[in-house]
Motif scaffolding. Structure first.
Motif, PDB file in Angstrom:
ATOM      1  N   GLY A  19      41.061  42.942  40.522  1.00 20.36           N
ATOM      2  CA  GLY A  19      42.320  43.648  40.859  1.00 20.36           C
ATOM      3  C   GLY A  19      43.439  43.187  39.988  1.00 20.36           C
ATOM      4  N   LEU A  20      44.116  44.259  39.512  1.00 20.71           N
ATOM      5  CA  LEU A  20      45.237  44.217  38.666  1.00 20.71           C
ATOM      6  C   LEU A  20      46.496  44.435  39.521  1.00 20.71           C
ATOM      7  CD1 LEU A  20      44.283  46.290  35.517  1.00 20.71           C
ATOM      8  CD2 LEU A  20      43.683  43.885  35.949  1.00 20.71           C
ATOM      9  N   GLY A  71      38.940  38.541  41.901  1.00 22.52           N
ATOM     10  CA  GLY A  71      39.495  37.886  40.667  1.00 22.52           C
ATOM     11  C   GLY A  71      40.916  38.896  40.787  1.00 22.52           C
ATOM     12  N   ILE A  72      42.129  38.220  40.617  1.00 22.58           N
ATOM     13  CA  ILE A  72      43.403  39.081  40.384  1.00 22.58           C
ATOM     14  C   ILE A  72      43.720  38.550  39.222  1.00 22.58           C
ATOM     15  CG2 ILE A  72      45.573  39.458  41.395  1.00 22.58           C
ATOM     16  CD1 ILE A  72      44.191  38.947  44.261  1.00 22.58           C
ATOM     17  N   LEU A  73      44.460  39.738  38.398  1.00 20.64           N
ATOM     18  CA  LEU A  73      45.261  39.498  37.158  1.00 20.64           C
ATOM     19  C   LEU A  73      46.675  39.645  37.814  1.00 20.64           C
ATOM     20  CD1 LEU A  73      45.216  38.869  34.289  1.00 20.64           C
ATOM     21  CD2 LEU A  73      45.084  41.169  33.778  1.00 20.64           C
ATOM     22  N   PHE A 128      50.782  40.266  37.628  1.00 19.55           N
ATOM     23  CA  PHE A 128      51.812  40.525  36.975  1.00 19.55           C
ATOM     24  C   PHE A 128      53.096  40.082  37.626  1.00 19.55           C
ATOM     25  CE2 PHE A 128      50.095  42.015  32.773  1.00 19.55           C
ATOM     26  CZ  PHE A 128      48.918  42.523  33.300  1.00 19.55           C
ATOM     27  N   LEU A 187      54.209  32.918  42.447  1.00 20.95           N
ATOM     28  CA  LEU A 187      53.124  32.156  42.876  1.00 20.95           C
ATOM     29  C   LEU A 187      52.375  32.442  43.992  1.00 20.95           C
ATOM     30  CD1 LEU A 187      54.914  28.653  41.730  1.00 20.95           C
ATOM     31  CD2 LEU A 187      53.125  29.860  40.141  1.00 20.95           C
ATOM     32  N   ARG A 193      39.683  34.263  42.372  1.00 20.16           N
ATOM     33  CA  ARG A 193      40.294  33.640  40.958  1.00 20.16           C
ATOM     34  C   ARG A 193      41.562  34.392  40.677  1.00 20.16           C
ATOM     35  NH1 ARG A 193      37.783  29.018  40.571  1.00 20.16           N
ATOM     36  NH2 ARG A 193      37.425  29.265  42.777  1.00 20.16           N
ATOM     37  N   LEU A 194      42.448  33.697  40.188  1.00 20.18           N
ATOM     38  CA  LEU A 194      43.917  34.007  39.978  1.00 20.18           C
ATOM     39  C   LEU A 194      44.128  33.773  38.438  1.00 20.18           C
ATOM     40  CD1 LEU A 194      46.417  35.403  41.225  1.00 20.18           C
ATOM     41  CD2 LEU A 194      47.149  33.050  41.617  1.00 20.18           C
ATOM     42  N   VAL A 195      44.761  34.896  37.723  1.00 19.89           N
ATOM     43  CA  VAL A 195      45.279  34.677  36.348  1.00 19.89           C
ATOM     44  C   VAL A 195      46.557  35.304  36.467  1.00 19.89           C
ATOM     45  CG1 VAL A 195      45.015  35.121  33.898  1.00 19.89           C
ATOM     46  CG2 VAL A 195      43.124  34.363  35.009  1.00 19.89           C
ATOM     47  N   VAL A 251      49.966  36.691  34.737  1.00 20.13           N
ATOM     48  CA  VAL A 251      50.771  37.113  33.402  1.00 20.13           C
ATOM     49  C   VAL A 251      52.315  36.901  33.598  1.00 20.13           C
ATOM     50  CG1 VAL A 251      50.796  38.617  31.760  1.00 20.13           C
ATOM     51  CG2 VAL A 251      48.925  38.354  32.969  1.00 20.13           C
ATOM     52  N   ASP A 252      52.779  35.907  33.266  1.00 23.54           N
ATOM     53  CA  ASP A 252      54.280  35.765  33.637  1.00 23.54           C
ATOM     54  C   ASP A 252      55.044  36.115  32.251  1.00 23.54           C
ATOM     55  OD1 ASP A 252      56.900  34.916  33.853  1.00 23.54           O
ATOM     56  OD2 ASP A 252      56.466  33.430  35.625  1.00 23.54           O
ATOM     57  N   TYR A 285      62.065  44.698  33.707  1.00 22.10           N
ATOM     58  CA  TYR A 285      61.649  43.341  34.263  1.00 22.10           C
ATOM     59  C   TYR A 285      62.767  42.416  34.556  1.00 22.10           C
ATOM     60  CZ  TYR A 285      57.984  40.031  34.429  1.00 22.10           C
ATOM     61  OH  TYR A 285      56.969  39.056  34.716  1.00 22.10           O
ATOM     62  N   LEU A 329      46.810  41.071  26.589  1.00 20.79           N
ATOM     63  CA  LEU A 329      46.508  41.260  28.007  1.00 20.79           C
ATOM     64  C   LEU A 329      45.004  41.198  28.123  1.00 20.79           C
ATOM     65  CD1 LEU A 329      49.158  43.884  28.693  1.00 20.79           C
ATOM     66  CD2 LEU A 329      49.150  41.471  29.373  1.00 20.79           C
ATOM     67  N   GLN A 368      43.701  38.015  28.742  1.00 16.72           N
ATOM     68  CA  GLN A 368      43.999  37.313  30.058  1.00 16.72           C
ATOM     69  C   GLN A 368      43.130  38.009  31.051  1.00 16.72           C
ATOM     70  OE1 GLN A 368      46.989  35.552  30.507  1.00 16.72           O
ATOM     71  NE2 GLN A 368      48.525  36.258  28.901  1.00 16.72           N
ATOM     72  N   LEU A 369      42.555  39.434  30.858  1.00 20.87           N
ATOM     73  CA  LEU A 369      41.776  39.905  31.746  1.00 20.87           C
ATOM     74  C   LEU A 369      40.343  39.194  31.539  1.00 20.87           C
ATOM     75  CD1 LEU A 369      41.021  41.982  33.861  1.00 20.87           C
ATOM     76  CD2 LEU A 369      41.266  43.697  32.268  1.00 20.87           C
ATOM     77  N   LEU A 379      40.077  35.970  33.321  1.00 21.40           N
ATOM     78  CA  LEU A 379      39.777  36.241  34.691  1.00 21.40           C
ATOM     79  C   LEU A 379      38.431  36.611  34.820  1.00 21.40           C
ATOM     80  CD1 LEU A 379      41.090  36.477  37.626  1.00 21.40           C
ATOM     81  CD2 LEU A 379      41.268  39.042  37.120  1.00 21.40           C
ATOM     82  N   GLN A 387      36.282  33.263  34.485  1.00 19.99           N
ATOM     83  CA  GLN A 387      36.437  32.615  35.863  1.00 19.99           C
ATOM     84  C   GLN A 387      35.720  33.026  37.133  1.00 19.99           C
ATOM     85  OE1 GLN A 387      40.488  31.253  36.847  1.00 19.99           O
ATOM     86  NE2 GLN A 387      40.850  31.355  34.663  1.00 19.99           N
ATOM     87  N   VAL A 388      35.850  34.514  37.213  1.00 21.66           N
ATOM     88  CA  VAL A 388      35.114  34.910  38.283  1.00 21.66           C
ATOM     89  C   VAL A 388      33.432  34.661  37.988  1.00 21.66           C
ATOM     90  CG1 VAL A 388      34.364  37.300  39.612  1.00 21.66           C
ATOM     91  CG2 VAL A 388      36.554  36.665  39.060  1.00 21.66           C
TER      92      VAL A 388
END
Lengths: 221, 221
Positions: free
Chosen positions: A159-160, A182-184, A186, A190, A198-200, A202-203, B111, B204, B207-208, B211, B214-215
């Protein structure tokens, strides 16, 4: 004393650590560029110089992928690309859903890098009724109520999450309940998620802060 | 054997390494959240648990900021926020220009995190004549020819680069020539820049990929 962000230990000899996996992604990006430019061989030294890492680090990382280098010749780029893609789990298609079809969501939808690496965005979701039903890049925006059903029928695993900060936690929970693994993220939040997801994060502010820090450091020296 | 992405050594006792600075940004994000929620004190253990890092790592990082903790009481959140902001060079305003006013550029412009941390986008640029002259968030899009002049008059030091991959290198060079000292690059391109210009890449796809890795790892275990 290690200063890596990632304190997890490598569980098996053959599995790269998180930091190691991040480096493999970087190597992959370089190698694909060189292959496009017509190169066929590369040395660990060339990769090291391009990325500002040590030659020894590169060799350690690539040794984990098997016996791919030839002394004095280097690595065959296509073999190395294949091995890294396999180690990272990129020798398959990953299906993702995107929640939050604002400017950032639309930018990601058009981001060619995702598609090139085997990621496919299969469905879009938004809570805004003025956006639901609209079509972007050939995909119609669903309401969030359809999430579970669409995740099931599309076999989406990732999931994005490009919603604003406030609804991010609730939407992330909905993604987890719908079976997303797994979630990316943005959203500048937190997230608390079940351990199975799983979580990544992108801050983007953190990245800009790091840039400012480095600029400041270079002025001080 | 260190596995951190960043192999740079810490130059002085008081200057965090790059990886250390990235962790300080993470702590800052947590602390600001807790302060908003009404908390005033925090222990290194609480930060460690929230971020999945070791308590010892947090204490080492925070010790570099001075003698801020009280044994058995913890850290006063406002003091810690102030010390981290100072260490990262965030106790001032940073002025940035943004080049590439597509979806990603527009998303960055809105942002909120950037503004909250003292970053101000002062000017927009694009090479597309159908976009030049339009206004987004109160800023009119300039042609790239005006870059040098606008950077000078706005005192901008940072550049956000949200153009596609192909023109990225040429635009980055123009930013460097115009006096920009740090570039946050979103283009999926490895930029070559003069040593005087700092660079942070936001890839990006990496980062994906992390993820997905990790999954995959969590399925294998």
């Amino acid at each position: 004393m290690s200063t890596n962000l990632d304190t997890e230990q490598n569980e098996g000899e053959s599995k790269p650590s998180r930091a190691g996996a991040a480096r493999l992604s970087l190597y992959l990006r370089c190698l694909e560029g060189w292959l496009r430019d017509g190169s066929e061989k590369v040395s660990s030294k060339q990769i090291a110089e391009t990325l500002g890492l040590s030659d020894a680090q590169i060799r350690r990382d690539l040794t984990c992928l098997g016996n791919l280098g030839q002394p004095g010749v280097g690595y065959a780029i296509p073999n190395l690309i294949r091995a890294i893609r396999q180690a990272l789990g990129l020798n398959r298609t990953w299906i993702a859903v995107l929640v939050g079809v604002g400017n950032l969501g639309r930018a990601l939808l058009r981001y060619r890098g995702f598609h090139q690496q085997g990621f496919r965005i299969a469905a879009l979701f938004d809570s805004d009724p003025t956006i639901v039903g609209k079509t972007f890049e050939g995909l119609t925006v669903h309401p969030l109520e359809n999430l579970k059903e669409v995740v099931r029928t599309s076999n989406a695993e990732l999931g994005l999450l490009t919603v604003p900060g406030e609804p991010a936690q609730a939407v992330a929970e909905q993604l987890a309940e719908a079976g997303i693994r797994g979630i990316l993220n943005f959203a500048p939040t937190l997230l608390r998620l079940p351990k199975s997801v799983r979580l990544v994060n992108v801050d983007l502010t953190i990245q800009l802060e790091q840039l400012a820090y480095q600029v400041q450091l270079s002025s001080d020296n």
